[in-house]
Design an enzyme around this catalytic site. Structure first.
Site, PDB file in Angstrom:
ATOM      1  N   ASP A  21     -39.840  59.422  82.988  1.00 30.69           N
ATOM      2  CA  ASP A  21     -40.862  58.985  82.893  1.00 30.69           C
ATOM      3  C   ASP A  21     -41.332  58.548  83.850  1.00 30.69           C
ATOM      4  OD1 ASP A  21     -42.495  57.190  81.060  1.00 30.69           O
ATOM      5  OD2 ASP A  21     -41.223  55.550  81.250  1.00 30.69           O
ATOM      6  N   ARG A  25     -48.676  57.862  83.887  1.00 31.53           N
ATOM      7  CA  ARG A  25     -49.581  57.111  85.201  1.00 31.53           C
ATOM      8  C   ARG A  25     -50.041  57.705  85.748  1.00 31.53           C
ATOM      9  NH1 ARG A  25     -44.419  52.820  84.463  1.00 31.53           N
ATOM     10  NH2 ARG A  25     -43.964  54.609  83.420  1.00 31.53           N
ATOM     11  N   THR A  67     -37.693  61.195  69.778  1.00 26.31           N
ATOM     12  CA  THR A  67     -38.479  60.637  68.317  1.00 26.31           C
ATOM     13  C   THR A  67     -39.363  59.823  68.148  1.00 26.31           C
ATOM     14  OG1 THR A  67     -35.894  61.005  67.404  1.00 26.31           O
ATOM     15  CG2 THR A  67     -37.376  60.166  65.487  1.00 26.31           C
ATOM     16  N   GLU A  68     -39.423  59.003  68.651  1.00 28.67           N
ATOM     17  CA  GLU A  68     -40.630  58.195  68.705  1.00 28.67           C
ATOM     18  C   GLU A  68     -41.594  58.879  69.588  1.00 28.67           C
ATOM     19  OE1 GLU A  68     -37.582  57.290  69.927  1.00 28.67           O
ATOM     20  OE2 GLU A  68     -37.334  55.928  67.752  1.00 28.67           O
ATOM     21  N   ASN A  69     -41.499  59.875  69.710  1.00 29.05           N
ATOM     22  CA  ASN A  69     -42.965  60.698  71.044  1.00 29.05           C
ATOM     23  C   ASN A  69     -43.459  61.017  70.016  1.00 29.05           C
ATOM     24  OD1 ASN A  69     -40.742  61.626  74.148  1.00 29.05           O
ATOM     25  ND2 ASN A  69     -42.330  59.694  73.834  1.00 29.05           N
ATOM     26  N   GLU A 208     -23.710  53.587  84.269  1.00 25.99           N
ATOM     27  CA  GLU A 208     -23.866  53.232  86.078  1.00 25.99           C
ATOM     28  C   GLU A 208     -24.933  53.716  85.726  1.00 25.99           C
ATOM     29  OE1 GLU A 208     -22.463  51.334  87.612  1.00 25.99           O
ATOM     30  OE2 GLU A 208     -20.023  51.561  87.102  1.00 25.99           O
TER      31      GLU A 208
END
Ligand code: IPE
Ligand code: IPE
Ligand code: MG
Length: 248
Positions: A21, A25, A67-69, A208
């Site tokens: 991610d 930015r 999926t949301e992308n 973790e």
């Protein structure tokens, strides 16, 4: 920045998952378009794949497109798909050189035809790779995975191949897209966001979590080692007490 020598090679996670991610930015900081961030992330992918393979990780799962992308601007989605085709084509030789097998998880039938073709070819070409499996999560989400598993389970029950009472915590994961792959011991998320974003919901039950502020295009081998070092410092209790762990 962790050196190789700082890593305990007898305690390498078999499966590391990464939420890559921060591309947008990263580009914005440089006054560029979001697509520039995606294009600049290839080195991070290559570095991570090679370091993971060299350290003895058996499965590396990269969240490349959720999926949301699909809800992003059409131009960005298209650029991501083209980049995917280009990257797979360009990197297949590196995968072969490193004996890395490629596998895709997700609703890949919704990808453009040329992406599906490229994926199928690279999967076939690299199927002999024994050192590590690179799992690309494409058009993937944890809820999609659980839903398709439930659908196939229901079909098996309806056909009389399975009794409802036979469905256990061991049966269900054999219907998930990750069937045969151990749950990740470590999840890395870059760019500082503290969420799962619908990634491997079932599989991350006891994983973790390692969150770094580093934006994905800046992520390098040493950052991957930092994550492994942090993992090696964790005490994985699985519900037990610390004392119980030292006795057994
Ligand atoms: C990750 O970077 C790449 C994909 C989700 C495909 P982003 O594009 O989400 O970058 P940010 O989060 O906007 O910085
Ligand atoms: C998660 O990143 C998906 C991938 C890395 C492919 P996003 O940038 O899409 O996550 P959210 O929407 O900010 O949670
Ligand atoms: Mg993001």
């Amino acid at each position: 920045m962790a050196e190789r020598s700082a890593i305990d090679l007898s305690n390498i996670p078999a499966h590391v998952a990464v939420i890559m991610d921060g591309n947008g930015r990263w580009a914005k900081q440089r006054g560029g378009l979001r697509v520039f961030g995606h294009q600049s992330a290839i080195t991070a992918v290559r570095d991570t794949v090679e370091e993971a393979a060299e350290l003895g990780v058996h499965y590396l799962t990269l969240y490349a497109f959720s999926t949301e992308n699909w809800n992003r601007p059409a131009l960005e989605v298209m650029a991501l798909m083209q980049l995917l085709v280009h990257t797979i084509r360009q990197e297949t030789s590196t995968l072969l050189k490193n004996s890395v097998r490629l596998q895709a998880i997700g609703e890949t039938t919704s990808l453009p035809a040329n992406c599906q073709r490229e994926l199928a070819e690279a999967t076939e070409l690299t199927k002999g790779g024994t050192r590590m499996t690179l799992v690309l999560a494409l058009s993937y989400s944890g809820r999609w995975d659980l839903t398709q598993a439930a659908r196939r389970l229901a079909a098996d029950v309806a056909a009389g191949r399975l009794q409802p009472g036979d469905i256990t915590e061991a049966t269900l994961p054999t219907y998930l897209a990750t069937a045969g792959i151990p749950d990740p011991e470590l999840l890395i998320r870059t760019s500082g966001e503290q969420r799962i974003s619908n990634f491997l919901l079932w599989q991350l039950a006891y994983t973790e979590l390692y969150i770094t502020p580093v934006l994905w295009p800046d992520f390098r081998r040493s950052h991957f080692r930092d994550a492994l070092l942090a993992y090696q410092g964790r005490e994985r209790r699985f519900g037990k007490t610390s004392e119980q762990l030292t006795i057994s």
